[in-house]
Design a protein around this motif. Structure first.
Motif, PDB file in Angstrom:
ATOM      1  N   GLU A  56      -0.662 -26.742 -25.830  1.00 33.47           N
ATOM      2  CA  GLU A  56      -1.801 -27.656 -25.993  1.00 33.47           C
ATOM      3  C   GLU A  56      -2.252 -27.712 -27.444  1.00 33.47           C
ATOM      4  O   GLU A  56      -2.608 -28.773 -27.964  1.00 33.47           O
ATOM      5  N   LEU A  57      -2.215 -26.572 -28.123  1.00 35.30           N
ATOM      6  CA  LEU A  57      -2.639 -26.509 -29.521  1.00 35.30           C
ATOM      7  C   LEU A  57      -1.662 -27.237 -30.428  1.00 35.30           C
ATOM      8  O   LEU A  57      -2.069 -28.022 -31.300  1.00 35.30           O
ATOM      9  N   TYR A  58      -0.367 -26.988 -30.235  1.00 33.00           N
ATOM     10  CA  TYR A  58       0.636 -27.526 -31.148  1.00 33.00           C
ATOM     11  C   TYR A  58       1.094 -28.927 -30.775  1.00 33.00           C
ATOM     12  O   TYR A  58       1.538 -29.686 -31.642  1.00 33.00           O
ATOM     13  N   GLY A  59       1.018 -29.272 -29.490  1.00 38.03           N
ATOM     14  CA  GLY A  59       1.582 -30.536 -29.039  1.00 38.03           C
ATOM     15  C   GLY A  59       3.079 -30.419 -28.850  1.00 38.03           C
ATOM     16  O   GLY A  59       3.601 -30.556 -27.761  1.00 38.03           O
ATOM     17  N   HIS A  60       3.778 -30.140 -29.917  1.00 40.80           N
ATOM     18  CA  HIS A  60       5.220 -29.955 -29.888  1.00 40.80           C
ATOM     19  C   HIS A  60       5.589 -29.300 -31.209  1.00 40.80           C
ATOM     20  O   HIS A  60       5.014 -29.621 -32.248  1.00 40.80           O
ATOM     21  N   GLY A  85       1.108 -16.437 -34.139  1.00 39.71           N
ATOM     22  CA  GLY A  85       0.510 -15.139 -33.891  1.00 39.71           C
ATOM     23  C   GLY A  85      -0.729 -14.843 -34.702  1.00 39.71           C
ATOM     24  O   GLY A  85      -1.213 -13.717 -34.708  1.00 39.71           O
ATOM     25  N   SER A  86      -1.282 -15.826 -35.381  1.00 37.49           N
ATOM     26  CA  SER A  86      -2.459 -15.568 -36.224  1.00 37.49           C
ATOM     27  C   SER A  86      -3.736 -15.452 -35.407  1.00 37.49           C
ATOM     28  O   SER A  86      -4.747 -14.955 -35.895  1.00 37.49           O
ATOM     29  N   GLY A  87      -3.712 -15.957 -34.177  1.00 40.43           N
ATOM     30  CA  GLY A  87      -4.905 -15.938 -33.350  1.00 40.43           C
ATOM     31  C   GLY A  87      -5.936 -16.968 -33.755  1.00 40.43           C
ATOM     32  O   GLY A  87      -7.054 -16.968 -33.264  1.00 40.43           O
ATOM     33  N   SER A  88      -5.550 -17.860 -34.641  1.00 41.36           N
ATOM     34  CA  SER A  88      -6.475 -18.886 -35.112  1.00 41.36           C
ATOM     35  C   SER A  88      -5.985 -20.254 -34.700  1.00 41.36           C
ATOM     36  O   SER A  88      -4.791 -20.552 -34.780  1.00 41.36           O
ATOM     37  N   ALA A  89      -6.916 -21.093 -34.236  1.00 35.44           N
ATOM     38  CA  ALA A  89      -6.565 -22.456 -33.862  1.00 35.44           C
ATOM     39  C   ALA A  89      -6.574 -23.386 -35.059  1.00 35.44           C
ATOM     40  O   ALA A  89      -6.228 -24.555 -34.926  1.00 35.44           O
ATOM     41  N   ALA A  90      -6.953 -22.894 -36.220  1.00 33.88           N
ATOM     42  CA  ALA A  90      -7.053 -23.742 -37.406  1.00 33.88           C
ATOM     43  C   ALA A  90      -5.681 -23.901 -38.054  1.00 33.88           C
ATOM     44  O   ALA A  90      -5.019 -22.911 -38.361  1.00 33.88           O
ATOM     45  N   PRO A  91      -5.224 -25.118 -38.269  1.00 31.24           N
ATOM     46  CA  PRO A  91      -3.938 -25.302 -38.944  1.00 31.24           C
ATOM     47  C   PRO A  91      -4.032 -24.932 -40.424  1.00 31.24           C
ATOM     48  O   PRO A  91      -5.104 -24.972 -41.029  1.00 31.24           O
ATOM     49  N   LEU A  92      -2.899 -24.572 -41.006  1.00 31.69           N
ATOM     50  CA  LEU A  92      -2.835 -24.270 -42.430  1.00 31.69           C
ATOM     51  C   LEU A  92      -2.801 -25.537 -43.274  1.00 31.69           C
ATOM     52  O   LEU A  92      -3.061 -25.490 -44.475  1.00 31.69           O
TER      53      LEU A  92
END
Length: 299
Positions: A56-60, A85-92
């Motif tokens: 759901e977070l990444y989409g694909h 594995g960062s545990g963060s939903a925030a993209p870089l």
């Protein structure tokens, strides 16, 4: 499995088949008192929930960049660049659909579609980041190309946006009539060798994509990734892993990922070990024995 290789028009999305039989089995149990779940079942359920949340977070997931020394793994996704594995939903990165993604020599190349609020054109053409994905520089073919397959080589960049194109200066492009439509492309910034996966098998170029040949008895692979100039990992549509020690001229069977792949990369670890990362419907999987066995890694 031919479905993963069906070449869609530029801009359309290819969705790999996901195994759904397990869900049917869970719903088809007989009546009566259910036994309490075992630890193994609970762990499996937790892994499934984690994979679903990641999906759901990444989409694909379209691409992977991994650093064998630090173990840091980055995922190029429909919603931007994330650290696994960062545990963060925030993209870089800004929210960009990174359809095409190539890493190497301290920089990323990408292509795809801008996200909400982005000032990038549609499609984004060829873009580059030299700061880990935080900012992106527009290089060429803005508003023209959505490269679904993309790689960097010692000769430049090669991409496929409905046509196979190569550039040496990142600005001017040459169209190549190779006689095939690649699903994926793989190269290394220190060699002119390029590998292309197709429904008919592997195609190989020694000159940065200008001319191509088909190695004899090459397997039908969905994705390939160079660990160094000679060592390559590849994966078939069903998750069977192959390796090559001669830059894709010949291949040997290794092991299996747990499910059909979305993305893969490879590297060389301590002692010259081949390391392989594969992203599947079950999340990120990792092998430190040349693709013979895989274990889950933080999604």
């Amino acid at each position: 499995m031919k479905a993963p290789f069906s070449r869609l028009p530029a801009g359309a999305r290819l969705v790999l088949p996901a195994a759904a039989a397990a869900a049917g089995l869970l719903l088809s149990g007989c009546g009566g008192t259910a036994a309490p779940p075992s630890n193994a079942a609970a762990e499996s359920s937790g892994a499934t929930k984690a994979a679903a949340a990641a999906a759901e977070l990444y989409g694909h997931v379209h691409g992977i960049s991994a650093d064998p020394q630090s173990g840091r793994v980055l995922l190029a996704t429909h919603n931007g660049l994330f650290e696994a594995g960062s545990g963060s939903a925030a993209p870089l990165s800004p929210v960009i659909d990174l359809m095409g993604f190539a890493a190497g020599d301290g920089q990323f190349f990408a292509s795809g579609h801008p996200g909400p609020g982005s000032d990038l054109p549609e499609p984004v053409g060829l873009i580059r980041s030299s700061d880990g994905g935080r900012t992106w520089e527009q290089l060429s073919r803005q508003g023209e190309s959505d490269f679904h397959a993309l790689t960097a080589t010692g000769s430049g960049v090669i991409g496929f946006d409905g046509q196979l194109r190569i550039t040496e200066d990142l600005e001017t492009w040459q169209t190549v009539d190779a006689g095939f439509h690649p699903y994926s492309l793989a190269g290394t910034p220190t060699s002119p060798v390029v590998l292309a996966t197709t429904e008919q098998g592997i195609h190989r170029s020694d000159d940065g994509g200008k001319t191509w040949s088909s190695p004899e008895d090459g397997p039908v692979l969905l994705l390939t990734a160079f660990a160094d100039d000679a060592t390559v990992a590849g994966i078939a549509p069903d998750g069977l892993v192959y390796t090559s020690s001669d830059a894709g001229r010949s291949w040997q069977k290794a092991g299996n990922a747990s499910a059909p792949p979305e993305a893969m990369t490879a590297g060389i670890g301590e002692g010259g070990k081949l390391l392989v990362w594969v992203y599947t419907a079950n999340g990120l999987e990792y092998s430190d024995d040349g693709g013979k066995t895989f274990a889950p890694q933080g999604t």
